[in-house]
Design a protein around this motif. Sequence first.
Motif, mmCIF file in Angstrom:
data_model
loop_
_atom_site.group_PDB
_atom_site.id
_atom_site.type_symbol
_atom_site.label_atom_id
_atom_site.label_comp_id
_atom_site.label_asym_id
_atom_site.label_seq_id
_atom_site.Cartn_x
_atom_site.Cartn_y
_atom_site.Cartn_z
ATOM 1 N N THR A 1 0.848 -1.134 -0.014
ATOM 2 C CA THR A 1 -0.037 -0.082 -0.082
ATOM 3 C C THR A 1 0.854 1.492 0.075
ATOM 4 O O THR A 1 0.286 2.292 -0.118
ATOM 5 C CB THR A 1 -0.875 0.002 1.266
ATOM 6 O OG1 THR A 1 -0.184 0.091 2.478
ATOM 7 C CG2 THR A 1 -1.899 -1.038 1.326
ATOM 8 N N SER B 1 -5.588 -3.816 -2.503
ATOM 9 C CA SER B 1 -4.888 -3.513 -1.118
ATOM 10 C C SER B 1 -5.611 -3.684 0.110
ATOM 11 O O SER B 1 -5.171 -4.073 1.059
ATOM 12 C CB SER B 1 -4.001 -2.306 -1.543
ATOM 13 O OG SER B 1 -2.970 -2.428 -2.484
ATOM 14 N N THR B 2 -6.633 -3.098 -0.128
ATOM 15 C CA THR B 2 -7.903 -2.885 0.937
ATOM 16 C C THR B 2 -8.874 -4.266 1.365
ATOM 17 O O THR B 2 -9.562 -4.225 2.241
ATOM 18 C CB THR B 2 -8.429 -1.730 0.839
ATOM 19 O OG1 THR B 2 -9.267 -1.783 -0.290
ATOM 20 C CG2 THR B 2 -7.307 -0.363 0.983
#
Length: 288
Positions: free
Chosen positions: A16, A266-267
């Motif tokens: 990230t 990424s989340t």
Amino acid sequence: MTEPASIEELDTLVETTACKQSADRPYGDRAQILAQVDDHSGLLDVPVAVCCPNCGQAVTLYERGLPNVVPYFDTACTQCDVDLRTWCAVGVDAAYLQIVDPATLTTMVQQFWDDWLWSGITNSKGEPRTDEYTDRFATKTAAFGWNWKVTCPLCRRTRTALERDSALVGGNLDYHHWSHDPDQGVCLCRECHNIIGFDTYDTELEERAAAWGFDSRHDLQVIRLALRDAAVTGRPVGTRPATALVNRYNLLQSPDRVRQLLGSISTDGTLRERFLDKRLVAGIGANC
């Protein structure tokens, strides 16, 4: 069908944290490949020395600057005994000539060749000329004594390595369309072309994109491309600037959109799992 892989094996492809972008033009607007000159060039109204990219020797001087288009150039470097063309000659602001490093000029030209080939070379009628220029670049490489070779921009394998790895994959680069109108895309080896598309058909990808909440199959392909790029370079997604991905792969999406797409995996761990499989690292061990 793609093979599933554990998150533990492939999760390191995602990160990230962003990092800074490196400069693509070592001399800024004070040096440029002749074929790249346009109305916005910084070399239109200053004396310009045209240099050999191998030895750095100035082969001619444009005292009033370059024209906004250099349609033809054919001058020999007497030191290297090689004829220079617009695609292998570098215009340099004459005031900067003494600080120019030949090795840097070599890198500039080779990077231009890569970028031009990867984005697909066509003539004014839109007819492909990539194979023609591949041969021209190879001939000029031999004349200069360079070790430059045509490579797939994604897996970085040379044509020789691709031919060696698989008769099915072959050594040619195929044009992958990001858009047909306008025509925009990137030349990839057949294996990378298949991998970023999940080894399935476009219609299936469109259905998958809709089910996963994306705009189109190209969103999925960009994420897969970024993940394979991460696997090849060892730089997790998020640490390679989005602008660098857009430029290298001639993407249609803006850097902001690319960052948004990569941020989604990424989340969201569940979504990330859908993109990760062992095909992402196929052929990388044989990379030359």
